[in-house]
Enzyme design. Structure first.
Site, mmCIF file in Angstrom:
data_model
loop_
_atom_site.group_PDB
_atom_site.id
_atom_site.type_symbol
_atom_site.label_atom_id
_atom_site.label_comp_id
_atom_site.label_asym_id
_atom_site.label_seq_id
_atom_site.Cartn_x
_atom_site.Cartn_y
_atom_site.Cartn_z
ATOM 1 N N CYS A 156 69.660 28.384 66.054
ATOM 2 C CA CYS A 156 69.242 29.672 65.482
ATOM 3 C C CYS A 156 69.825 29.906 64.099
ATOM 4 O O CYS A 156 69.380 30.799 63.381
ATOM 5 C CB CYS A 156 69.625 30.817 66.417
ATOM 6 S SG CYS A 156 68.888 30.674 68.041
ATOM 7 N N ASN A 212 63.021 36.163 70.431
ATOM 8 C CA ASN A 212 63.896 35.275 69.671
ATOM 9 C C ASN A 212 63.147 33.970 69.363
ATOM 10 O O ASN A 212 62.903 33.166 70.260
ATOM 11 C CB ASN A 212 65.149 34.998 70.517
ATOM 12 C CG ASN A 212 66.140 34.082 69.833
ATOM 13 O OD1 ASN A 212 65.823 33.418 68.855
ATOM 14 N ND2 ASN A 212 67.345 34.028 70.375
ATOM 15 N N HIS A 231 69.682 37.294 62.427
ATOM 16 C CA HIS A 231 68.929 36.521 63.417
ATOM 17 C C HIS A 231 68.523 37.470 64.536
ATOM 18 O O HIS A 231 69.347 38.232 65.059
ATOM 19 C CB HIS A 231 69.813 35.387 63.952
ATOM 20 C CG HIS A 231 69.264 34.754 65.185
ATOM 21 N ND1 HIS A 231 67.965 34.291 65.278
ATOM 22 C CD2 HIS A 231 69.833 34.518 66.404
ATOM 23 C CE1 HIS A 231 67.769 33.791 66.490
ATOM 24 N NE2 HIS A 231 68.882 33.920 67.188
#
Ligand code: ACO
Length: 339
Positions: free
Chosen positions: A119, A292, A262
């Site tokens: 990520c 996500n 993020h």
């Protein structure tokens, strides 16, 4: 590191693009498969839906579409691009998907390679690309963050399958003078000793080859996550790294136009904003729609905010990526937009 870089040249963010799969999967639909509810998912994560790669789509396809949109916004000719840097943990080909993206886009003069940092991948790729530009080794770079995690989640594990979606985002970066630098500073960190709380590891099984020799079978286990450990990691390390960056650069949280984190969980976004007393309206979030999307979240969010007119030329953005590795990082950037 940043001090040395400043002596050389600057980096300008001049275009953005994004692409998401057509299929939109709602929380209620996931509830048809595992024992969960829209209320549970929304309350704990802020996620209402996610987009899932379906037939006729792929990571390469999403990446190319996002990249094309960024090229169009920047107004670059195809032959002027020097590098395609694809941040992904889920390539279509383990040897790398960036060259396929380069070919699809017709960027015949660009070298292309993948970079993997889960990520945090986009942020790490942005900073990496910045080094080529600052040194003037290159002039134009397309940085893409893309992931197709829905093929690696266990769709029967309600603790993790509700969190992830697929997508791609891209940013066009150009070499500029130090005075016009738009990548003001950065800080990147890794701690492999804590990596076990979030993994997508190789299958650990061996088969017999010949003469009592064996070989390891290829393939991966689904994403495994200790959600609470990841949550604690994020709410401890993200404020700390942002604080470090702001302090070193003598920038107050008040002077930020946007916080671009993020997109893992709305509770993480809120906790970080509260730590800096940043009003929640300055915290960019599209978690509700996409969940996500790993390396894609930051450029996907940036592109949406630019196209909606929220992020404007000259705006100061603090960004932080964090995730498996463990890896995390932060960057201070100023959006320039196309000339
Ligand atoms: N639906 C309904 N119930 C669920 C679900 C679900 N989808 N998932 C877990 N539960 C249950 C559990 O079984 C547990 O029940 P029990 O008490 O009867 O055993 C209960 O809910 C609480 O479970 P926890 O795991 O303690 O839930 P928590 O409040 O920690 O929330 C969550 C889980 C949302 C995953 C949270 O830990 C989190 O957001 N962590 C951050 C992880 C993250 O963002 N990961 C993304 C990848 S990494 C990254 O991008 C950084």
């Amino acid at each position: 590191m940043a001090e040395t870089a400043r002596n050389i040249g600057g980096v300008s963010l001049v275009g953005s693009g994004s692409a998401t799969p057509k299929q939109r999967l709602t929380n209620d639909e996931i509830g048809l498969r595992v024992d969960t509810s829209d209320d549970w998912i929304r309350t704990r994560t802020g996620i209402a839906s996610r987009h899932v790669v379906g037939l006729g789509e792929s990571l390469t396809h999403l990446s190319a579409n996002a990249g094309q949109a960024a090229l169009d916004m920047a107004g670059w000719s195809l032959e002027s691009v020097d590098l395609v840097l694809l941040a992904t943990s889920t390539p279509d080909d383990l040897f790398g998907s960036a060259p396929k993206v380069q070919a699809k886009l017709g960027l015949s003069n660009a070298v292309a390679f993948d970079l993997t940092a889960a990520c945090s991948g986009f942020l790490f790729a942005l900073v990496t690309a910045g080094q080529f530009l600052r040194t003037r080794a290159m002039n134009r770079v397309l940085v893409i963050g893309a992931d197709h995690l829905t093929r690696w989640v266990d769709w029967d594990d309600r603790r993790s399958c509700v969190l992830f979606g697929d997508g791609a985002g891209a940013v066009a970066l150009e070499a500029t003078s130090y005075e016009q630098d738009g990548l003001l500073d950065f800080c990147l960190k890794s701690d492999g000793s804590r990596g076990d709380c979030l993994t997508l590891s190789q299958v650990d099984s061996f088969n017999s080859l010949v003469n009592e020799k064996n070989f390891q079978t290829g393939g991966f286990l689904p994403v495994e996550m200790n959600g609470q450990e990841v949550y604690k990691f994020a709410v401890r390390e993200v404020p700390a790294i942002l604080q470090e960056l702001l302090s070193v650069n003598k920038i107050s949280a008040d002077s930020l136009d946007w916080l671009l984190l993020h997109q893992a969980n709305q509770r993480i976004l809120d906790a970080v904003a509260d730590r800096f007393s940043i009003p929640h309206r300055k915290v960019l979030s599209n978690l509700a729609e996409y969940g996500n999307t790993s390396a894609a979240t930051i450029p996907l969010m940036l592109d949406e905010a630019v196209r909606k007119g929220l992020v404007k030329p000259g705006h100061l953005i603090a960004s932080s990526g964090f995730g498996a590795g463990l890896s995390w990082g932060a960057a201070l950037m100023r959006w320039q937009g196309p000339a």
